[in-house]
Write an enzyme that holds these catalytic residues in place. Structure first.
Site, PDB file in Angstrom:
ATOM      1  N   ARG B 296      44.590  35.036  32.875  1.00 16.78           N
ATOM      2  CA  ARG B 296      43.339  34.413  33.318  1.00 16.78           C
ATOM      3  C   ARG B 296      42.759  33.670  32.117  1.00 16.78           C
ATOM      4  O   ARG B 296      42.186  34.275  31.213  1.00 16.78           O
ATOM      5  CB  ARG B 296      42.390  35.507  33.792  1.00 16.78           C
ATOM      6  CG  ARG B 296      41.235  35.013  34.676  1.00 16.78           C
ATOM      7  CD  ARG B 296      40.153  36.070  34.791  1.00 16.78           C
ATOM      8  NE  ARG B 296      39.490  36.261  33.515  1.00 16.78           N
ATOM      9  CZ  ARG B 296      38.913  37.402  33.116  1.00 16.78           C
ATOM     10  NH1 ARG B 296      38.930  38.464  33.893  1.00 16.78           N
ATOM     11  NH2 ARG B 296      38.323  37.485  31.932  1.00 16.78           N
ATOM     12  N   HIS B 300      35.958  35.741  33.672  1.00 20.61           N
ATOM     13  CA  HIS B 300      35.984  36.185  35.077  1.00 20.61           C
ATOM     14  C   HIS B 300      35.297  35.157  35.971  1.00 20.61           C
ATOM     15  O   HIS B 300      35.829  34.736  36.997  1.00 20.61           O
ATOM     16  CB  HIS B 300      35.310  37.553  35.164  1.00 20.61           C
ATOM     17  CG  HIS B 300      35.078  38.038  36.553  1.00 20.61           C
ATOM     18  ND1 HIS B 300      36.113  38.329  37.425  1.00 20.61           N
ATOM     19  CD2 HIS B 300      33.939  38.291  37.242  1.00 20.61           C
ATOM     20  CE1 HIS B 300      35.618  38.736  38.580  1.00 20.61           C
ATOM     21  NE2 HIS B 300      34.296  38.726  38.495  1.00 20.61           N
ATOM     22  N   TYR B 309      35.428  40.859  24.902  1.00 15.63           N
ATOM     23  CA  TYR B 309      36.492  41.831  25.122  1.00 15.63           C
ATOM     24  C   TYR B 309      37.888  41.306  24.839  1.00 15.63           C
ATOM     25  O   TYR B 309      38.871  42.029  25.023  1.00 15.63           O
ATOM     26  CB  TYR B 309      36.426  42.398  26.539  1.00 15.63           C
ATOM     27  CG  TYR B 309      36.423  41.341  27.644  1.00 15.63           C
ATOM     28  CD1 TYR B 309      35.226  40.929  28.232  1.00 15.63           C
ATOM     29  CD2 TYR B 309      37.606  40.771  28.113  1.00 15.63           C
ATOM     30  CE1 TYR B 309      35.207  39.983  29.238  1.00 15.63           C
ATOM     31  CE2 TYR B 309      37.591  39.821  29.124  1.00 15.63           C
ATOM     32  CZ  TYR B 309      36.384  39.432  29.686  1.00 15.63           C
ATOM     33  OH  TYR B 309      36.369  38.500  30.684  1.00 15.63           O
TER      34      TYR B 309
END
Lengths: 370, 406
Positions: B296, B300, B309
């Site tokens: 990805r 998000h 993160y």
């Protein structure tokens, strides 16, 4: 009209279909004519078989519903009559059962699924709330989910933990679900047929303590009556029933509490008080008209249900009846419900369940001196 | 497979065509059943990040795990959709930054998975996407603006699932996998040869419905392809926290089905594996699990801060494996793509981007009465009452603002 399921009989010259039809009509004529003592379990079982005969897209599945015929035998004989592709067992997974039913309903089937006991439906809760209830709305009406979730509910059978819950409030509160609950043998037949015919998803709450209750019922007549009603596009959905006429106060009940309310009315009659009993029948859609007509006439009401009272269907009934009938009321509307405690162990269940005495106490409290 | 009303008919579901295909593979390749079901030792990768076709022996294929190279026509079509898909992702993200959309979960970097998922299916097949699979739904042929309705905010779904045979993008994770199973089961009972592609991510494989869906599909022997886009993160939680299985494809054997790992940025390998999987499923192999190894590339959604993160170095590593670039190089080197072709494809991509800008920039009129129309097929007196209440409220608002305007 849903796409038909091709039968192998069509391949081999309709021999098999003829055999099935012969078996069905033999079964039907094996029913004696005229009213016979029939249990609610038998009425439900017959409704399922009749629905499956009438429409080959009706499927039955769940845990133990196949060879065993269901732990309450409600699906007894269906696999033998219709084969394993139409009445079958699934792996032990409630979310899976409901989720798969959603997909089957999306793709032209009419699943009638069984949750073994109402508290065991909870793993399926997300599928029910997030998808069964919302799919029609989410797709702006393009997708219909003509499915029925059958749920044995209620106590009074001395069952161990998790076997006697009343979970109807969760479903009644969920926009997009219809909630039916029969209290009589005839309604067991009629309402299950109507639930199956409905293009909306129906949570069909079956009062398990009434499975073996008997009534004089003519199944053949019910079958014909349903056929005629279905052809005319009629349904008893949204219609409460006056289970017992009366003049002094109204008892509003559903499912397993209806016989209790009727027993309370019998007892009250002996003391000179005439109680009208309303059987709600369909919690969603609720029959405001019939219930309010009764309360306006009597001026006093008690709502009876096994489920915990706080934030329940009973609460809803009280709210909407007082909204509509306030100036006709001689006293506040009372509720007689289960206490707000987890359903008790068998030896303590009698203290929890709304019984005749507690109902009559509530009736006595309806400010008769006014 | 037909439904028979004849109770004397043999139950064919337990005749186990699974065992036939399985024993066939076992005999043909001299392997064990578990070897067939477990993924090949390496992921299937045919075109490397630099756009070079790998030698046959290095593509990850093995006995029981063999995949023919897709044809040129299919690959060109795939490339076109990759370019369009990339443009769609980036246009939608721009519309979010401009405030025209509240959120867009982009599949930037995962376009090979998106495109292959759509192209492997035939017209009568079904697709069940998650919230991140807008590009797959568009590639399947749903109008781009309709696909984006759910993010434009005027309704929860913008297209007719029955017409397109595509589920509405599903927000609660994994729940759509069971719907896919049900659609496949119904089709099978009617004797149709429908295949259903059920899409989910790596995070979703932790949900209970993943387990239940795979188990049901396997027990009922259904034509469902479980396509897991392993993009390495579920919002901020990395794959290592979702599962310590040797790979997500390894989960398949637990259900008695075959699983395979594919380079999720290689549309050639994806099409090779998915095309074969769809063919096998249509011929009665039962369900299959395909894990696509991808990444990805962005956060998000726009509301997420991925610097909290993960490392930029990791993202940069994957940028070098971009699915669109490697396909462009491969096709150009093979002489299948020239400047004219590239220009034509870019033009097409721009047209879709324009369509999105126009469609998502307009102020779509909302009809408040729609709130009540689709709750049930057969409405209730209570809903009619509430509908009337809202209508009255709005009429009084309109009347008083008219008054105020005087």
């Amino acid at each position: 009209m849903s796409p038909t399921i091709t039968t192998s009989s069509e391949a081999n010259g309709n021999v098999s279909a003829a055999t099935a039809r012969a078996a069905a009509s033999a079964a039907a004529s094996a029913e004696a004519s005229g009213p016979q003592p029939v249990t609610m379990a038998k009425a439900l079982n017959t409704a399922l078989a009749d629905a499956m005969h009438a429409d080959s897209s009706v499927l039955v599945f769940g845990e133990d519903v196949g060879m065993l015929g269901g732990v309450f035998r409600i699906t007894d004989g269906l696999t033998a009559t219709f084969g394993e592709q139409r009445c079958f067992d699934t792996p032990l997974a409630e979310s899976g059962i409901v989720g798969m039913a959603v997909g089957m309903a999306i793709n032209g089937m009419r699943p009638v699924i069984e949750m073994q006991f109402d508290a065991f439906a909870y793993p399926a809760f997300e599928q029910i709330i997030s998808h069964v209830a919302k799919m029609h709305n989410r797709t702006k009406g393009a997708v219909k989910l003509p499915m029925v979730i059958r749920v044995p509910y209620g106590g009074g059978i001395g069952g161990v933990e998790h076997h006697c819950d009343s979970s109807e409030s969760y479903y009644a509160h969920t926009a997009g679900l219809k909630v039916f609950t029969p209290a009589t043998v005839a309604d067991g037949y009629r309402m299950l047929r109507e639930a199956i015919d409905s293009d909306d998803p129906v949570v069909f709450m079956e009062p398990k303590k009434l499975y073996w209750s008997k009534d004089l019922v003519d199944l053949a007549a019910l079958r014909s009556a349903h056929s005629a009603a279905a052809k005319a596009g009629e349904s008893s959905e949204g219609r409460a029933a006056v289970a017992r006429p009366g003049t002094d106060a109204t008892l509003i009940a559903y499912g397993p509490s209806v016989p209790t309310a009727l027993a309370a009315a019998e007892a009250a009659a002996l003391e000179g008080r005439s109680l009208e009993v309303i059987d709600v029948r369909t919690i969603v859609p609720f029959d405001d008209a019939t219930v309010c007509e009764s309360v306006r006439k009597t001026g006093r009401a008690v709502v009876i249900a096994e489920a915990h009272g706080f934030a329940s269907v009973s609460s809803e009934i009280v709210a909407r009846v007082q909204e509509r009938c306030f100036h006709f009321l001689a006293a506040p509307i009372r509720r007689v419900t289960g206490f707000d405690i987890p359903y008790p162990a068998p030896k303590l269940e009698k203290y929890y369940l709304p019984g005749v005495d507690r109902i009559l106490d509530a009736v006595d409290d309806l400010q008769w001196e006014n | 497979m037909t439904i028979s009303a004849d109770h004397t008919a043999q139950d064919q579901t337990s005749k186990a065509p699974a065992e036939d295909a399985l024993s066939e593979a076992v005999k043909k390749f001299g392997i064990r059943a578990e070897d067939y079901m477990l993924p090949a030792r390496h992921q299937i990768e045919m075109v490397d990040p630099d756009g070079r076709l790998k030698p046959e022996g290095e593509q990850g294929t093995e006995p029981g795990h063999e995949y023919p190279l897709p044809g040129d026509e299919e690959l060109l079509a795939a490339y076109e959709q990759l370019v369009v898909g990339r443009r769609v992702n980036d246009q939608n993200s721009a519309l979010v930054r401009q405030g025209r959309m509240a959120v867009y979960p982009s599949s930037h970097g995962q376009e090979a998975c998106q495109v292959a998922a759509a192209l492997c299916l035939s017209e009568g097949d079904w697709m069940f996407p998650t919230y991140r699979d807008a590009v797959a739904v568009m590639t399947r042929g749903v109008d781009p603006v309709q696909v984006m309705t759910i993010f434009r905010g005027d309704w929860h779904g913008g297209f007719d699932p029955l017409k397109h045979k595509v589920g509405i993008q599903c927000t609660p994770l994994t729940t759509q996998l069971l719907h896919a199973v049900g659609v496949a089961h119904a089709a099978k009972l009617r004797g149709e040869d429908t295949v259903v592609l059920a899409m989910c991510g790596d995070g979703a494989t932790s949900e209970g419905d993943f387990h239940e869906a795979l188990n049901f599909a396997a027990v009922f022997h259904l034509p469902v392809i479980f396509f897991v886009q392993n993009n390495k993160y579920a919002i901020s939680v990395p794959l290592a926290h979702q599962s310590v299985a040797p790979s997500l494809a390894h989960k398949a054997v637990g259900y008695g089905m075959a699983g395979e790992r594919v380079d999720g940025n290689d549309v050639v390998a994806l099409l090779a594996v998915l095309d074969r999987a769809v063919k096998l499923a249509r011929e009665g192999s039962g369900p299959l699990l395909i894990e696509a190894n991808t990444y990805r590339m962005q956060a998000h959604t726009n509301a997420d801060d991925d610097t909290r993160y993960r490392q930029n170095s990791e993202v940069a590593e994957w940028r070098a494996k971009d699915p669109v670039n490697r396909m462009r190089t491969y096709l150009t080197d093979r002489g299948l793509l020239d400047d004219d072709g590239e220009a034509r494809i870019r033009e097409k991509a721009e047209a879709v981007a324009t369509q999105l800008r126009d469609g998502l920039s307009e102020d779509v009129p909302v009809d408040p009465q729609e709130l009540f129309r689709h709750v049930f097929e057969k409405t209730t007196p209570q809903l009619k009452e509430q509908s009337a209440l809202l209508a009255d409220e709005l009429a009084r608002d309109a009347a008083s603002s008219q008054e105020a305007g005087k």
